[in-house]
Design an enzyme around this catalytic site. Structure first.
Site, PDB file in Angstrom:
ATOM      1  N   GLY A 238       0.779  -1.388   0.016  1.00 45.26           N
ATOM      2  CA  GLY A 238      -0.066  -0.051  -0.127  1.00 45.26           C
ATOM      3  C   GLY A 238       0.831   1.317  -0.059  1.00 45.26           C
ATOM      4  O   GLY A 238       0.332   2.429  -0.148  1.00 45.26           O
ATOM      5  N   PRO A 275       4.606  -5.318  -0.645  1.00 44.38           N
ATOM      6  CA  PRO A 275       4.723  -4.249  -1.427  1.00 44.38           C
ATOM      7  C   PRO A 275       4.510  -4.440  -2.998  1.00 44.38           C
ATOM      8  O   PRO A 275       5.140  -5.626  -3.525  1.00 44.38           O
ATOM      9  CB  PRO A 275       6.164  -3.789  -1.225  1.00 44.38           C
ATOM     10  N   GLY A 276       4.065  -3.978  -3.802  1.00 48.06           N
ATOM     11  CA  GLY A 276       3.873  -4.028  -4.942  1.00 48.06           C
ATOM     12  C   GLY A 276       4.205  -2.749  -5.867  1.00 48.06           C
ATOM     13  O   GLY A 276       5.403  -2.506  -6.408  1.00 48.06           O
ATOM     14  N   ARG A 277       3.477  -1.893  -5.858  1.00 45.61           N
ATOM     15  CA  ARG A 277       3.534  -0.324  -6.605  1.00 45.61           C
ATOM     16  C   ARG A 277       4.972   0.297  -6.090  1.00 45.61           C
ATOM     17  O   ARG A 277       5.886   0.464  -7.090  1.00 45.61           O
ATOM     18  CB  ARG A 277       2.616   0.766  -6.193  1.00 45.61           C
ATOM     19  N   ARG A 313      -5.015   3.140 -16.060  1.00 41.82           N
ATOM     20  CA  ARG A 313      -4.965   3.822 -14.931  1.00 41.82           C
ATOM     21  C   ARG A 313      -5.531   5.522 -14.996  1.00 41.82           C
ATOM     22  O   ARG A 313      -6.387   5.620 -14.199  1.00 41.82           O
ATOM     23  CB  ARG A 313      -3.582   4.008 -14.205  1.00 41.82           C
ATOM     24  N   CYS A 342     -11.859   3.968 -28.916  1.00 40.63           N
ATOM     25  CA  CYS A 342     -13.041   4.440 -29.386  1.00 40.63           C
ATOM     26  C   CYS A 342     -13.726   4.684 -28.025  1.00 40.63           C
ATOM     27  O   CYS A 342     -14.828   3.797 -27.878  1.00 40.63           O
ATOM     28  CB  CYS A 342     -13.601   3.802 -30.591  1.00 40.63           C
ATOM     29  N   GLU A 343     -13.343   5.363 -27.083  1.00 44.97           N
ATOM     30  CA  GLU A 343     -13.957   5.697 -25.680  1.00 44.97           C
ATOM     31  C   GLU A 343     -13.324   7.170 -25.451  1.00 44.97           C
ATOM     32  O   GLU A 343     -12.496   7.507 -25.714  1.00 44.97           O
ATOM     33  CB  GLU A 343     -13.359   4.800 -24.781  1.00 44.97           C
TER      34      GLU A 343
HETATM   35  N1  LLP Z   1      -1.752  -7.031  -0.795  1.00 42.65           N
HETATM   36  C1  LLP Z   1      -2.921  -7.004  -1.280  1.00 42.65           C
HETATM   37  C2  LLP Z   1      -3.458  -7.986  -0.442  1.00 42.65           C
HETATM   38  C3  LLP Z   1      -3.282  -6.056  -2.270  1.00 42.65           C
HETATM   39  O1  LLP Z   1      -4.762  -6.437  -2.500  1.00 42.65           O
HETATM   40  C4  LLP Z   1      -2.644  -5.209  -2.891  1.00 42.65           C
HETATM   41  C5  LLP Z   1      -3.077  -4.592  -4.035  1.00 42.65           C
HETATM   42  C6  LLP Z   1      -0.985  -5.257  -2.549  1.00 42.65           C
HETATM   43  C7  LLP Z   1      -0.864  -6.072  -1.391  1.00 42.65           C
HETATM   44  C8  LLP Z   1      -0.074  -4.376  -3.216  1.00 42.65           C
HETATM   45  O2  LLP Z   1      -0.399  -3.101  -3.010  1.00 42.65           O
HETATM   46  P1  LLP Z   1       0.681  -1.752  -3.368  1.00 42.65           P
HETATM   47  O3  LLP Z   1       1.858  -2.168  -2.491  1.00 42.65           O
HETATM   48  O4  LLP Z   1       0.695  -2.109  -4.789  1.00 42.65           O
HETATM   49  O5  LLP Z   1       0.074  -0.440  -3.181  1.00 42.65           O
HETATM   50  N2  LLP Z   1      -4.783  -1.148  -9.804  1.00 42.65           N
HETATM   51  C9  LLP Z   1      -4.878  -0.192  -8.853  1.00 42.65           C
HETATM   52  C10 LLP Z   1      -4.139  -0.826  -7.522  1.00 42.65           C
HETATM   53  C11 LLP Z   1      -4.773  -1.763  -7.030  1.00 42.65           C
HETATM   54  C12 LLP Z   1      -4.208  -2.202  -5.746  1.00 42.65           C
HETATM   55  C13 LLP Z   1      -4.597  -3.857  -5.592  1.00 42.65           C
HETATM   56  N3  LLP Z   1      -4.103  -4.470  -4.416  1.00 42.65           N
HETATM   57  C14 LLP Z   1      -4.001   1.166  -9.568  1.00 42.65           C
HETATM   58  O6  LLP Z   1      -3.398   0.875 -10.611  1.00 42.65           O
HETATM   59  O7  LLP Z   1      -3.730   2.057  -8.550  1.00 42.65           O
END
Ligand code: LLP
Length: 420
Positions: A238, A275-277, A313, A342-343
């Site tokens: 997050g 962590p993802g983003r 996004r 086309c949107e």
């Molecule tokens: N853990 C869980 C259970 C999650 O649902 C998520 C993201 C993460 C970890 C990783 O979160 P991050 O560190 O990336 O914030 N598509 C959207 C974001 C959707 C996030 C979904 N869950 C966007 O492009 O902003």
């Protein structure tokens, strides 16, 4: 922090001119920098408590070469589907470093994850707990479980990416948690050994995270007092990243780490982060060519050959992505930067100042490494965007552009329609 910089007036990805990649692969194309992936993973590892499992959230960018780059650094994986499980395993992430989140895991997905002997199931409902018990027991296995509890805390982020309020579909209600841990204790094939939270994404204010972790740590203590052996705390992902070059940067991982350490120092738990983003967002750009400059509206339209199907996004969340010319020259001019789909929502940026451009010029859309290619589609029968990974002076096409024939290959003629 990223590794996309100008040299002699031209944008580079690490030591490779973006132009060279475009010559080889065409546009649109995603380009990822290994150096940024590595740096962000290391920053996270330094910030995390010693021994913590950094389970990279595969949904942010599931490209196999990205996963393997992270696996080589010691990353685990947070997955939400059998597809992501298979990707993580294929990239060399061992089952013992994989945690499985998501509200809708099917019996066969649970089964596949049991076979892979994953580290933890982040269970999100009573129904899932009972199903997992059945599946695990049927196989003579015990599933390590953390219940994902919904702390009912507003993460103060975009409504479409907040997950920790009572209104949200994620996790089990806070008020149900103690009852469900008691139930878990009685269910065969279940070892409820952890507590899990995740309150949202692109969080730029640490207070909600602070509150949520504090609440989760409190639950660990309560459950222990009730006789449960809780040894793990998964604090989710997050943390927000900077999308605007000149905005005040979001809190650093080190500030987050301080909060985390404060709540977990004396708790004696194995900490898991997802962590993802933070790892991938600024490790990727989407490069696109200007197809037309169209005058006539309040501002000229810059029509790119990338569209909302390549990067969703902006259309889905009104997200801001910085845009840079690959070879900027010309005076700053305000454009509406749009795609060919086309949107009406196929807009990357409105009223954006960019160097005056012409058809054929190359543009880079920044911070596109997370939730970019993975959210791509072939809407309007547009091929999925290829992906390129750079490392120093080398680059490699890590997902190629499908041919139109390949795109049609999954389809068959209905039996009553004669082939042409
Ligand atoms: N853990 C869980 C259970 C999650 O649902 C998520 C993201 C993460 C970890 C990783 O979160 P991050 O560190 O990336 O914030 N598509 C959207 C974001 C959707 C996030 C979904 N869950 C966007 O492009 O902003």
């Amino acid at each position: 922090m990223n590794h996309f910089d100008y040299r002699d007036g031209e944008l580079f990805a690490e030591d490779v001119p973006v132009r060279a990649i475009v010559e080889a692969v065409g546009t649109p194309v995603y380009i990822y920098a290994s150096a940024t992936l590595t740096r962000h993973f290391e920053v996270m590892r330094e910030a995390a408590p010693p021994g913590a499992l950094i389970a990279y959230s595969v949904k942010a960018n599931g490209n196999l070469s990205v996963l393997r780059t992270l696996a080589a650094l010691g990353a685990g994986a947070d997955i939400v589907s059998e597809g992501e499980l298979r990707r993580a395993l294929a990239a060399g992430i061992p089952g013992q470093k994989i945690v499985f989140s998501g509200v809708g895991k099917t019996a066969s997905e649970l089964d596949a994850a049991l076979s892979a002997q994953i580290y933890q199931f982040n269970v999100e409902s009573e129904g899932e707990l009972r199903l997992l018990s059945q599946v695990a027991n049927g196989r003579g296995r015990t599933a390590p479980v953390a219940l994902r509890v919904n702390p009912d805390i507003d993460a103060q982020t975009h409504a479409k990416i907040t997950t920790g309020t009572a209104e949200s579909k994620f996790g089990v209600a806070w008020a149900d948690a103690e009852r469900l841990y008691a139930l878990a204790k009685d269910l065969p094939g279940i070892d409820a050994c952890g507590v899990d939270i995740h309150i949202g994404s692109q969080i730029t204010d640490l207070r909600p995270l602070d509150l949520a972790i504090e609440k989760a740590a409190g639950l660990v203590r309560t459950l222990r007092a009730q006789g449960h052996k809780i040894t793990r705390l998964d604090v989710g992902g997050g943390l927000g990243v900077p999308y605007m070059l000149d905005e005040e940067p979001p809190p650093l991982p080190s500030a987050y780490a301080k909060i985390l350490a404060g709540h977990t120092r004396d708790l004696d738990v194995h900490v898991i982060l997802e962590p993802g983003r933070l790892i991938v967002a600024n490790a990727g750009i989407l490069v696109s060519r200007v197809t037309y400059i169209k005058e006539g509206g309040p501002r000229p339209f810059m029509i790119l050959d990338a569209g909302m199907n390549d990067l969703l996004r902006p259309a889905l969340y009104d997200a801001w992505h910085d845009i840079k010319a690959v070879r900027p020259d010309g005076e700053l001019t305000a454009y509406d930067v749009v795609g060919p789909v086309c949107e009406s929502a196929d807009i990357f940026a409105k009223d954006r100042e960019l160097p005056a451009s012409k058809a054929g010029d190359l543009m880079a859309i920044l911070t596109a490494g997370a939730y970019g290619a993975v959210q791509g589609s072939s809407y309007n029968a547009r091929p999925l965007t290829p992906e390129v990974l750079v490392k120093g002076r080398q680059f490699s096409v890590v997902r190629r552009r499908p041919t139109f024939d390949e795109m049609m290959q999954l389809e068959t003629w209905a039996e009553w329609l004669k082939p042409l």
